[in-house]
Enzyme design. Structure first.
Site, PDB file in Angstrom:
ATOM      1  N   GLY A   1       0.811  -1.217   0.000  1.00 38.64           N
ATOM      2  CA  GLY A   1       0.000   0.000   0.000  1.00 38.64           C
ATOM      3  C   GLY A   1       0.842   1.263   0.000  1.00 38.64           C
ATOM      4  N   CYS A   2       1.949   1.235   0.726  1.00 37.57           N
ATOM      5  CA  CYS A   2       2.822   2.408   0.795  1.00 37.57           C
ATOM      6  C   CYS A   2       3.558   2.633  -0.514  1.00 37.57           C
ATOM      7  CB  CYS A   2       3.806   2.252   1.960  1.00 37.57           C
ATOM      8  SG  CYS A   2       2.952   2.164   3.553  1.00 37.57           S
ATOM      9  N   ASN A   3       3.896   1.542  -1.209  1.00 39.43           N
ATOM     10  CA  ASN A   3       4.501   1.674  -2.537  1.00 39.43           C
ATOM     11  C   ASN A   3       3.532   2.334  -3.509  1.00 39.43           C
ATOM     12  OD1 ASN A   3       6.745   0.353  -1.526  1.00 39.43           O
ATOM     13  ND2 ASN A   3       6.277  -1.596  -2.514  1.00 39.43           N
TER      14      ASN A   3
END
Length: 185
Positions: free
Chosen positions: A77-79
């Site tokens: 998700g952070c990517n």
């Protein structure tokens, strides 16, 4: 059922409820709301693989600032979120805004993340011990920053807050809020 099994099953149920609760939670930040004073901070940051620093007060002199908290670099998700922010940086710049990502990750990890996932488009800051994340009411399970995006107006107040573990709407929503600030002038 013995006590240990009861406690374990209760913890498992709480984890499931917590996970469902987070993903089904409405999109708002629990603690800081529109009009609240944004806590000032200066943090070590990485941009383009190099260490730098980021001071909110300095950035606000140039225009509004999007401060987005995320759980951990190099997670799925952070990517996605970092990539979406990097792709939208020209739009934020056109609207007069600066973007800063903040997590509890160490500087070495953030140097790599700033190049590989943020495409050297904006800085990501290291918040050891999540001291700043706590001031922004952006901590999950005392270990990770929650996925919360704030738009801080030039007067240092929160103009917009959006909280969702799903990274998909953070850029769209904060960019709309930044544009609304620009047209309100």
């Amino acid at each position: 059922m013995d006590r240990r099994t009861f406690v374990q099953s209760g913890l498992a149920a709480a984890a499931v409820v917590g996970a469902v609760g987070f993903s089904a939670a409405p999109a708002y930040a629990a603690g800081l709301a529109k009009g609240d004073k944004a806590p000032d901070f200066t943090l070590a940051a990485a941009m383009g693989g190099k260490e730098t620093s980021f001071a909110l007060a300095d950035a606000l002199k140039k225009g509004p600032v999007v401060v987005y908290f995320y759980p951990a670099a190099f997670t799925s998700g952070c990517n996605v979120e970092a990539h979406e922010f990097s792709e939208a940086i020209p739009e934020y710049t056109k609207a007069g805004a600066t973007v800063i990502g903040v997590s509890g990750d160490d500087m070495e990890k953030l140097k790599k993340f700033s190049v590989e996932k943020c495409q050297s488009a904006f800085p990501v800051a290291s918040d050891p011990g999540l001291k700043i994340a706590k001031k922004y009411d952006s901590v999950v399970a005392f270990v990770y920053a929650n996925r919360i995006s704030y738009v801080v107006a030039q007067d240092g107040t929160i103009a917009y807050a959006y909280s969702s573990l799903d990274p998909d709407k953070h850029v769209e929503n904060t960019l709309a809020a930044v544009r609304a600030l620009k047209t309100a002038k």
